[in-house]
Design an enzyme around this catalytic site. Structure first.
Site, PDB file in Angstrom:
ATOM      1  N   TYR A  18      16.409  30.334   8.557  1.00 39.48           N
ATOM      2  CA  TYR A  18      15.197  31.052   8.951  1.00 39.48           C
ATOM      3  C   TYR A  18      15.105  31.209  10.462  1.00 39.48           C
ATOM      4  O   TYR A  18      15.407  30.266  11.206  1.00 39.48           O
ATOM      5  CB  TYR A  18      13.948  30.285   8.504  1.00 39.48           C
ATOM      6  CG  TYR A  18      13.628  30.408   7.036  1.00 39.48           C
ATOM      7  CD1 TYR A  18      13.414  31.647   6.442  1.00 39.48           C
ATOM      8  CD2 TYR A  18      13.508  29.268   6.251  1.00 39.48           C
ATOM      9  CE1 TYR A  18      13.104  31.741   5.098  1.00 39.48           C
ATOM     10  CE2 TYR A  18      13.189  29.349   4.915  1.00 39.48           C
ATOM     11  CZ  TYR A  18      12.988  30.598   4.335  1.00 39.48           C
ATOM     12  OH  TYR A  18      12.675  30.688   3.011  1.00 39.48           O
TER      13      TYR A  18
ATOM     14  N   LYS B 289       0.842  -1.205   0.000  1.00 37.18           N
ATOM     15  CA  LYS B 289       0.000   0.000   0.000  1.00 37.18           C
ATOM     16  C   LYS B 289       0.877   1.254   0.000  1.00 37.18           C
ATOM     17  O   LYS B 289       2.079   1.189   0.297  1.00 37.18           O
ATOM     18  CB  LYS B 289      -0.914  -0.016   1.229  1.00 37.18           C
ATOM     19  CG  LYS B 289      -0.173   0.027   2.566  1.00 37.18           C
ATOM     20  CD  LYS B 289      -1.096  -0.250   3.742  1.00 37.18           C
ATOM     21  CE  LYS B 289      -0.319  -0.263   5.055  1.00 37.18           C
ATOM     22  NZ  LYS B 289      -1.146  -0.661   6.195  1.00 37.18           N
TER      23      LYS B 289
END
Ligand SMILES: *Cc1c(COP(=O)(O)O)cnc(C)c1O
Length: 365
Positions: free
Chosen positions: A261, A44
């Site tokens: 940042y 999956k």
């Protein structure tokens, strides 16, 4: 024009190397440890992010795996196309049961549904009398699966052909957890209402526990992809995936400067940094900021400052060997376990693998 869904970065971007022989070795390891059971492969979520097509193909041809599990019927239909030259045709099971609008797809692609409640069982029996189905019985997960109170009504549906009953362990990540035994006992008791049906309880965790947990079929996912289903690492499992990305720039900085940042990383003295072409946009979690490591030129370097969308900065000040543009950093793989990498990201290998973004090139070894 390239469709927007096909966003890839084949040049100078991140990639994941996938060792398909290690997938086979992991499959064989589970199968050899459970000689009484069939070993099915769970592919999956595009084979846990590593490519369901490649993984299913190699398991079906080299290891003769004949049962596969996916979550959605669309995933099952794609697998069916891959298996067109393989005989006998592998069985494809779909965890999320059928809906009125997907019944046709189940039929076209010859998919076997996992029925999860009385209503689904009822509708399937009406639409596809005598077609094989699996019944998922809930034994304590309270997620998917029929509650005990519905089983008698399901067993009484005349045209329903339950070829297998399954359940799922909530705490297999800890083999000593008392809930494992409790679920196993309840499963045995409830499965008696479906005499003749095969039984399947375990995913990778239970499959690598004692034979009490093996029953007739194992649904093995994460172990195939090179990660332990347990809280601890497990050296029976061979690493499969290596996440790598190149250095795009090397910088010097001095005391008083900051990196990235928010200026979260303060430079304490003369320092060197390598900027890597990998970011949270590729699925490497921002939560790893300042915590996770990369392996570069034979040494470990820690992430400095916050992970940004396309870039990560490594502190390479203390490395013995020089780092230059174009050198390769490994974020997990043979040199840095996916278990540790996931822990540093505050998550599990499952999430790290399935989160790998579309820009990460899949390269098969
Ligand atoms: C995903 C899944 C599996 C495979 O689990 P792993 O821990 O990856 O081996 C097995 N059974 C069910 C019901 C699942 O949802």
């Amino acid at each position: 024009m390239t469709p927007p869904s096909a966003i890839t970065a084949k040049t100078a971007g991140p990639w994941v190397e996938i060792d398909l022989s290690a997938v086979c070795a992991n499959y064989a390891m589970v199968r050899n440890g459970a000689p009484g059971a069939e070993t099915a492969a769970v592919v999956k979520c595009d084979g846990y992010g590593l490519g369901a097509a490649a993984v299913a193909q190699v398991l079906a041809t080299r290891e003769k795996c004949r049962s596969f599990f996916v979550a959605y019927p669309e995933e099952g239909a794609a697998l069916r196309a891959i298996f067109k030259n393989i005989t006998p045709a592998p069985a494809i099971y779909v965890f999320n049961g059928p809906l009125p609008e997907t019944t046709a797809l189940f039929e076209q692609a010859n998919l076997i549904p996992v029925l999860n409640n009385l209503e689904q069982a009822h509708k399937w029996a009406d639409r596809k009398p005598d077609a094989p189905a699996v019944l998922h019985i809930d034994t304590g997960m309270n997620r998917l699966g029929a509650p005990a109170s519905e089983l008698a009504a399901i067993a009484a549906l005349g045209s329903l052909r339950i070829e297998m009953v399954m359940s799922h362990l909530a705490c297999a990540s800890d083999p000593k957890h008392p809930k494992n035994t409790a679920q196993r006992k309840l499963f045995e008791e409830l499965a008696q209402q479906f005499p003749g049906a095969r039984r399947s309880l375990s995913a990778s965790g239970g499959a690598m526990m004692s034979a009490d947990y093996h029953y007739d079929l194992l649904r093995v996912g994460v172990a195939l992809y090179g990660a332990s289903p347990f809280d601890e690492e497990d050296n029976r499992i061979a690493p499969v995936a290596a996440l790598k990305a190149p250095v795009v720039q090397v910088r010097q900085a001095d005391r008083g400067e900051t990196v990235g940042y928010g200026a979260t990383h303060q430079v304490e003295g003369p320092a060197r940094f390598a900027t890597i072409a990998l970011g949270y946009g590729d699925g490497f979690p921002r939560a790893s900021s300042g915590r996770a490591h990369a392996f570069i030129n034979g040494e470990r370097a820690r992430i400095a400052g916050v992970v940004s969308m396309d870039l990560i900065t490594l502190d390479i000040t203390k490395l013995k060997r020089p780092v230059k543009t174009g050198d390769i950093a490994e974020f997990f793989g043979p040199n840095l376990s996916i278990h540790d990498a996931a822990a540093a990201c505050g998550t599990l290998p499952y999430e790290l693998l399935t989160g790998l973004g579309g820009r990460v090139d899949r390269r098969y070894l």
